[in-house]
Design a protein around this motif. Sequence first.
Motif, mmCIF file in Angstrom:
data_model
loop_
_atom_site.group_PDB
_atom_site.id
_atom_site.type_symbol
_atom_site.label_atom_id
_atom_site.label_comp_id
_atom_site.label_asym_id
_atom_site.label_seq_id
_atom_site.Cartn_x
_atom_site.Cartn_y
_atom_site.Cartn_z
ATOM 1 N N GLU A 199 21.141 51.053 46.923
ATOM 2 C CA GLU A 199 20.127 50.302 47.628
ATOM 3 C C GLU A 199 19.168 49.662 46.631
ATOM 4 O O GLU A 199 18.922 50.212 45.554
ATOM 5 C CB GLU A 199 19.361 51.253 48.556
ATOM 6 C CG GLU A 199 18.549 50.557 49.606
ATOM 7 C CD GLU A 199 17.978 51.553 50.608
ATOM 8 O OE1 GLU A 199 16.861 52.050 50.354
ATOM 9 O OE2 GLU A 199 18.644 51.818 51.622
ATOM 10 N N GLU A 200 18.638 48.522 46.997
ATOM 11 C CA GLU A 200 17.681 47.793 46.167
ATOM 12 C C GLU A 200 16.524 48.717 45.768
ATOM 13 O O GLU A 200 16.093 49.557 46.550
ATOM 14 C CB GLU A 200 17.160 46.606 46.971
ATOM 15 C CG GLU A 200 16.256 45.669 46.222
ATOM 16 C CD GLU A 200 15.799 44.514 47.107
ATOM 17 O OE1 GLU A 200 15.412 43.490 46.538
ATOM 18 O OE2 GLU A 200 15.833 44.630 48.343
ATOM 19 N N HIS A 201 16.047 48.593 44.552
ATOM 20 C CA HIS A 201 14.945 49.362 43.956
ATOM 21 C C HIS A 201 15.318 50.817 43.668
ATOM 22 O O HIS A 201 14.463 51.612 43.312
ATOM 23 C CB HIS A 201 13.674 49.315 44.817
ATOM 24 C CG HIS A 201 13.189 47.931 45.088
ATOM 25 N ND1 HIS A 201 12.760 47.069 44.102
ATOM 26 C CD2 HIS A 201 13.109 47.233 46.250
ATOM 27 C CE1 HIS A 201 12.424 45.919 44.637
ATOM 28 N NE2 HIS A 201 12.631 45.988 45.944
ATOM 29 N N SER A 202 16.582 51.179 43.827
ATOM 30 C CA SER A 202 17.014 52.540 43.500
ATOM 31 C C SER A 202 17.706 52.523 42.138
ATOM 32 O O SER A 202 17.731 51.506 41.459
ATOM 33 C CB SER A 202 17.945 53.093 44.579
ATOM 34 O OG SER A 202 19.170 52.382 44.569
ATOM 35 N N ASN A 203 18.268 53.645 41.743
ATOM 36 C CA ASN A 203 18.978 53.780 40.472
ATOM 37 C C ASN A 203 20.422 54.178 40.738
ATOM 38 O O ASN A 203 20.710 54.824 41.741
ATOM 39 C CB ASN A 203 18.323 54.857 39.596
ATOM 40 C CG ASN A 203 16.850 54.587 39.358
ATOM 41 O OD1 ASN A 203 16.404 53.452 39.371
ATOM 42 N ND2 ASN A 203 16.091 55.640 39.144
ATOM 43 N N VAL A 204 21.315 53.819 39.808
ATOM 44 C CA VAL A 204 22.714 54.219 39.926
ATOM 45 C C VAL A 204 23.252 54.447 38.513
ATOM 46 O O VAL A 204 22.858 53.766 37.570
ATOM 47 C CB VAL A 204 23.556 53.168 40.684
ATOM 48 C CG1 VAL A 204 23.679 51.872 39.906
ATOM 49 C CG2 VAL A 204 24.928 53.703 41.030
ATOM 50 N N THR A 205 24.135 55.428 38.385
ATOM 51 C CA THR A 205 24.783 55.700 37.110
ATOM 52 C C THR A 205 26.253 55.323 37.216
ATOM 53 O O THR A 205 26.973 55.867 38.046
ATOM 54 C CB THR A 205 24.660 57.193 36.723
ATOM 55 O OG1 THR A 205 23.267 57.522 36.650
ATOM 56 C CG2 THR A 205 25.318 57.465 35.384
ATOM 57 N N ALA B 74 16.862 47.037 50.639
ATOM 58 C CA ALA B 74 16.192 48.299 50.961
ATOM 59 C C ALA B 74 15.707 48.268 52.396
ATOM 60 O O ALA B 74 15.226 47.251 52.884
ATOM 61 C CB ALA B 74 15.018 48.524 50.014
ATOM 62 N N ARG B 75 15.872 49.381 53.063
ATOM 63 C CA ARG B 75 15.366 49.516 54.426
ATOM 64 C C ARG B 75 13.921 49.971 54.332
ATOM 65 O O ARG B 75 13.642 51.044 53.827
ATOM 66 C CB ARG B 75 16.183 50.529 55.216
ATOM 67 C CG ARG B 75 17.571 50.004 55.540
ATOM 68 C CD ARG B 75 18.394 51.056 56.209
ATOM 69 N NE ARG B 75 19.185 51.634 55.113
ATOM 70 C CZ ARG B 75 19.512 52.901 55.003
ATOM 71 N NH1 ARG B 75 19.144 53.754 55.899
ATOM 72 N NH2 ARG B 75 20.226 53.330 53.993
ATOM 73 N N HIS B 76 13.012 49.137 54.816
ATOM 74 C CA HIS B 76 11.589 49.468 54.746
ATOM 75 C C HIS B 76 11.184 50.241 55.987
ATOM 76 O O HIS B 76 11.321 49.756 57.101
ATOM 77 C CB HIS B 76 10.737 48.201 54.632
ATOM 78 C CG HIS B 76 10.994 47.445 53.372
ATOM 79 N ND1 HIS B 76 10.576 47.891 52.147
ATOM 80 C CD2 HIS B 76 11.655 46.288 53.146
ATOM 81 C CE1 HIS B 76 10.949 47.037 51.219
ATOM 82 N NE2 HIS B 76 11.609 46.045 51.797
#
Length: 178
Positions: free
Chosen positions: A38-44, A143-145
Amino acid sequence: MSGWTAAVPLIETMTLFCLTVGVTPPTASVTQDVYEAEEHSNVTLTWGFPIKTAVSVDSLYIDIMYGEPLRSIYLYDTRFEAQLYQDELYSGRVGCDLELAKTGRIECLFTDLRLNDTGTYVFIVVVNEDSHTHSCDLSVTAARHLPVNATSKPASRGWNGLYAGFALFIVVTAVFGV
């Protein structure tokens, strides 16, 4: 005879020659991973590749490319005093664990994901002349606000409280005749 069938013996011969001389031919991963975030999150993004364990790592080269046309967004090369290059759009948002890369595993953390980070990423890793490539897809969704109450108000009695109070006043006045 087609061009492909004529090339097969040549590929077999080159692979056999490389193995005889002790040079590992470049390998390519045939699987393509898909990551969703999701937008503004992190991923590896993670990927494993074969490495000779008996040999110490003298040189390490990691290049992550993205886009159409492909452009380098992250480049690490020990041959040039271990300099790190990052594309300005990814600067400070992409980092790889270099110690894991020496063991045959790549883990690259992408932080503060943006919608335009969606796409195919190509990893090129060279460890002591052994070259490995891998590609994976990253899909970033909006992103779900969730509504956040800025101030919490105590429960209000509103109009119901006013009517109840007025009704009580009338009953008390009627009963006691004030």
